[in-house]
Design a protein around this motif. Structure first.
Motif, mmCIF file in Angstrom:
data_model
loop_
_atom_site.group_PDB
_atom_site.id
_atom_site.type_symbol
_atom_site.label_atom_id
_atom_site.label_comp_id
_atom_site.label_asym_id
_atom_site.label_seq_id
_atom_site.Cartn_x
_atom_site.Cartn_y
_atom_site.Cartn_z
ATOM 1 N N ARG A 89 0.814 -1.226 0.000
ATOM 2 C CA ARG A 89 0.000 0.000 0.000
ATOM 3 C C ARG A 89 0.846 1.274 0.000
ATOM 4 O O ARG A 89 0.479 2.269 -0.628
ATOM 5 N N TYR A 90 1.973 1.235 0.721
ATOM 6 C CA TYR A 90 2.705 2.489 0.945
ATOM 7 C C TYR A 90 4.166 2.439 0.492
ATOM 8 O O TYR A 90 4.902 3.400 0.730
ATOM 9 N N ASN A 91 4.571 1.343 -0.113
ATOM 10 C CA ASN A 91 5.944 1.201 -0.601
ATOM 11 C C ASN A 91 6.968 1.332 0.524
ATOM 12 O O ASN A 91 8.059 1.878 0.351
ATOM 13 N N VAL A 92 6.601 0.836 1.688
ATOM 14 C CA VAL A 92 7.493 0.855 2.850
ATOM 15 C C VAL A 92 8.006 -0.561 3.091
ATOM 16 O O VAL A 92 7.203 -1.490 3.255
ATOM 17 N N VAL A 93 9.317 -0.732 3.081
ATOM 18 C CA VAL A 93 9.902 -2.061 3.279
ATOM 19 C C VAL A 93 10.191 -2.273 4.758
ATOM 20 O O VAL A 93 10.515 -1.324 5.491
ATOM 21 N N VAL A 94 10.080 -3.524 5.194
ATOM 22 C CA VAL A 94 10.305 -3.878 6.596
ATOM 23 C C VAL A 94 11.485 -4.830 6.671
ATOM 24 O O VAL A 94 11.545 -5.813 5.927
ATOM 25 N N ARG A 95 12.415 -4.526 7.577
ATOM 26 C CA ARG A 95 13.595 -5.362 7.768
ATOM 27 C C ARG A 95 13.669 -5.798 9.234
ATOM 28 O O ARG A 95 13.577 -4.975 10.141
ATOM 29 N N GLU A 96 13.841 -7.083 9.461
ATOM 30 C CA GLU A 96 13.979 -7.606 10.820
ATOM 31 C C GLU A 96 15.449 -7.643 11.211
ATOM 32 O O GLU A 96 16.333 -7.833 10.378
ATOM 33 N N ALA A 97 15.716 -7.461 12.511
ATOM 34 C CA ALA A 97 17.088 -7.459 13.010
ATOM 35 C C ALA A 97 17.113 -7.928 14.460
ATOM 36 O O ALA A 97 16.067 -8.081 15.097
ATOM 37 N N SER A 98 18.306 -8.131 14.984
ATOM 38 C CA SER A 98 18.480 -8.670 16.335
ATOM 39 C C SER A 98 18.490 -7.564 17.383
ATOM 40 O O SER A 98 18.935 -6.447 17.127
ATOM 41 N N HIS A 99 18.027 -7.916 18.566
ATOM 42 C CA HIS A 99 18.056 -7.034 19.735
ATOM 43 C C HIS A 99 18.170 -7.901 20.984
ATOM 44 O O HIS A 99 17.530 -8.958 21.071
ATOM 45 N N PRO A 100 19.010 -7.568 21.994
ATOM 46 C CA PRO A 100 19.713 -6.289 22.178
ATOM 47 C C PRO A 100 21.082 -6.224 21.528
ATOM 48 O O PRO A 100 21.683 -5.157 21.485
ATOM 49 N N VAL A 101 21.625 -7.363 21.062
ATOM 50 C CA VAL A 101 22.938 -7.339 20.415
ATOM 51 C C VAL A 101 22.740 -7.237 18.905
ATOM 52 O O VAL A 101 22.060 -8.073 18.313
ATOM 53 N N PRO A 102 23.285 -6.213 18.248
ATOM 54 C CA PRO A 102 23.064 -6.021 16.807
ATOM 55 C C PRO A 102 23.619 -7.179 15.982
ATOM 56 O O PRO A 102 24.537 -7.883 16.411
ATOM 57 N N ASP A 103 23.064 -7.362 14.790
ATOM 58 C CA ASP A 103 23.594 -8.348 13.851
ATOM 59 C C ASP A 103 23.758 -7.698 12.485
ATOM 60 O O ASP A 103 23.448 -6.525 12.288
#
Length: 612
Positions: A232-246
């Protein structure tokens, strides 16, 4: 006149048909039962009725030991068993004086009161979490309205200086978000624009094109939500790790930064930030690797450093923190909506302040914190060499510091009192605490808000909570006219904030799990057990639904929790606490852990102490 007659007459005088009743049983050890009946019973009562320490057991059974059953009326309004009857209270006081302690009479089973209090504690915490729903927070502050045939974006501020943006001035709208609540926040922003588009088209006004990037913690967005916001809005979603970044988080952060760098003066950027944003929006300087960032975060957590101090250092390690994101977006217009997870709501520290000037810290401040928390070379929680090298180079002036208020993105624009980059708080811990307090009051408790700025070691805070409880339980048998008690029973003490747990470096973290709220609850349960204090229940939860690296939001305990759990296995509370393994210990009782699942919000923690 025998003691049995005293108790029976008291029962007859004070229990009427409009009350339910509960039975207090006096249970002697076998060695005491060999004593003469009168001496044994008086000794038992003298040992067990001791003011603040309710070491008797309660049940709804009418079975009694020595044929002696003492029945107390329940308060009709709340349903709690209470020694409010003055004669009953004075009799119990008189019996407790002058007799040696014969034994400790106790039971690990929940009392009638505690069963109800556990239910209340959960509903109070739930009310607090529901009050900071991210979609509600956005909807309250953000709107698109028509004025003189113009469509404007309005943003409500607490100081009354609301922001307005004429949508005709923009060709593109970017929606970017990162944090544990990023998905619902971004969804609501997009929906507000989507709902306004039909009205705009009817007036012959075209909505600016939309696109964006949302970075979410794993399992904090469904595939259906991801599909809808993208289509609908051309917004991409990206998953990531928390609390330690990946690496996924670093890649997503690079994508987001590239997008805002492409924006120009005809672009409007709506940025949504929530707790957890520092780890999810991770954009290390060129000198640092992912491994450096991961080791640094682990060292921060192990040191016991609170989130505000951690973020002072993080700002210097990454390109997007400490005003870096706003600077990268220049000359675009940016509006940032913040859901605060930090005590006091300092906008320059929430998610490390990516869209506000960093006027309050420097490279030198970061290095001072490194030394103070044992993060320096050869110290207990030593940071990676590359991180220490970078901080030292920065202090020597070899590297640029974070953007300050003198950057043009933070200037007030001509013909307006608005800055090119504005940041607005849309929700915080105080809102959650107030909602929890309102719920407790509705349930019949005399409710007091202790603080919304609780911080420090979980062990210290837990000890303070229990000390307050032990002080208040004295009201059960003391004079009600004592004006120095700060609450009437039954009472609820509500607080908010965020504690820390400092890990012992000598302890291996392999196979152990826990979080600050679970550890706080475990310590409280142990202290309540040690003081034989019953009819006190404590719940402590993270509003995001995840306490540390676990699937629990926190825990709810009482003075019998430790005995109940210890009876199930040889893994003791003392061992679990030493290993910071509160999750595995508390999980042995089916309902000690509070599991809400990801709540979609994050405004730090809520604690509630119930005392009757």
């Amino acid at each position: 006149l025998t003691l049995d007659t005293h108790l029976t007459n008291l029962h007859r005088r004070n229990v009427s048909s409009k009350y339910t009743s509960t039975c207090i049983q006096w249970k002697p050890k076998p060695s005491v039962m060999k004593m003469p009946r009168s001496v044994g019973l008086l000794g038992i009562l003298g040992a067990s009725i001791r003011g603040a320490s309710s070491s008797f057991s309660r049940s709804t059974s009418t079975t009694s030991y020595f044929s002696t059953t003492f029945v107390l009326p329940l308060q009709r309004e709340t349903g709690f068993a209470s020694t409010t009857n003055r004669k009953a209270r004075h009799l119990m006081q008189s019996l407790s004086q002058g007799y040696p302690r014969a034994l400790s009479v106790s039971s690990c089973e929940r009392t009638v009161n505690e069963i109800k209090m556990h239910e209340h504690a959960r509903s109070i915490a739930e009310a607090g979490i529901n009050a900071v729903d991210p979609k509600v927070a956005i909807e309250t502050r953000l709107s698109i309205f028509e004025q003189d045939d113009m469509f404007k974006l309005g943003v409500q501020k607490d100081d009354g200086k609301d922001l307005e943006y004429d949508l005709r001035d923009y060709e593109k709208v970017y929606v970017i978000a990162f944090g544990k609540a990023s998905m619902p926040m971004a969804q609501k922003v997009c929906d507000i624009f989507g709902e306004a588009e039909e009205s705009m088209l009817a007036k012959g006004v075209f909505m600016p094109s939309m696109e964006g990037v949302v970075i979410v913690k794993d399992d904090h967005a469904t595939q259906e939500e991801i599909r809808i916001i993208n289509n609908r809005y051309n917004v991409v979603v990206r998953e990531a790790s928390h609390p330690v970044p990946d690496q996924r988080g670093i890649t997503a952060a690079e994508t987001l930064l590239h997008q805002v760098q492409d924006a120009d003066e005809k672009s409007l950027i709506i940025c949504c930030i929530s707790g957890g944003g520092s780890a999810l929006f991770c954009s290390p300087r060129d000198e640092l690797t992912l491994n450096d960032m991961s080791q640094a975060n682990q060292a921060f957590l192990a040191s016991g450093m609170d989130i505000e101090k951690i973020n002072v250092i993080r700002k210097r390690l990454e390109r997007g923190k400490g005003g870096g994101l706003a600077a990268a977006a220049y000359p675009a217009t940016m509006v940032t909506l913040v859901l605060s997870d930090i005590i006091g709501d300092p906008l320059d520290l929430i998610a490390s302040g990516p869209t506000v000037p960093d006027d309050n810290s420097t490279w030198k401040d970061a290095l001072k914190l490194v030394d103070s928390f044992g993060l320096g070379r050869g110290q207990r929680h030593e940071l990676p060499t590359a991180v220490l090298d970078l901080l030292e180079r920065g202090e020597r002036g070899e590297l640029d510091d974070t953007p300050k208020s003198c950057h043009p993105v933070f200037f007030v624009e001509k013909n307006t009192d608005q800055k090119l980059s504005e940041t607005v708080l849309v929700g915080n811990n105080a809102i959650a605490v107030m909602a929890a307090a309102n719920k407790a009051s509705q349930l019949g408790y005399d409710t007091k808000i202790i603080s919304t700025n609780v911080s420090g070691e979980a062990a210290t805070v837990s000890a303070l909570y229990v000390a307050m409880a032990e002080q208040l339980v004295q009201r059960r048998f003391g004079e009600e006219s004592n004006s120095f008690f700060f609450a009437q029973l039954p009472c609820a003490l509500i607080s908010g904030g965020e504690t820390t747990v400092t890990l012992d470096q000598s302890i291996s973290c392999d196979g152990i799990k826990g979080g600050r709220n679970q550890e706080l609850a475990l310590i409280a349960a142990m202290k309540l057990k040690d003081s034989n204090t019953r009819d006190v229940v404590l719940i402590s939860v993270g509003t995001d639904g995840t306490d540390g690296p676990t699937d629990a939001a926190g825990a709810v305990v009482d003075g019998g929790s430790v005995d109940r759990i210890d009876a199930l296995s040889s893994y003791t509370a003392e061992t679990a606490l030493k290993n910071h393994d509160s999750y595995h210990y508390l999980s042995q009782e089916s309902d000690a852990l509070v599991k809400t699942g990801p709540t979609g919000t994050n405004v730090a923690d809520i604690a509630c102490l119930l005392i009757v």
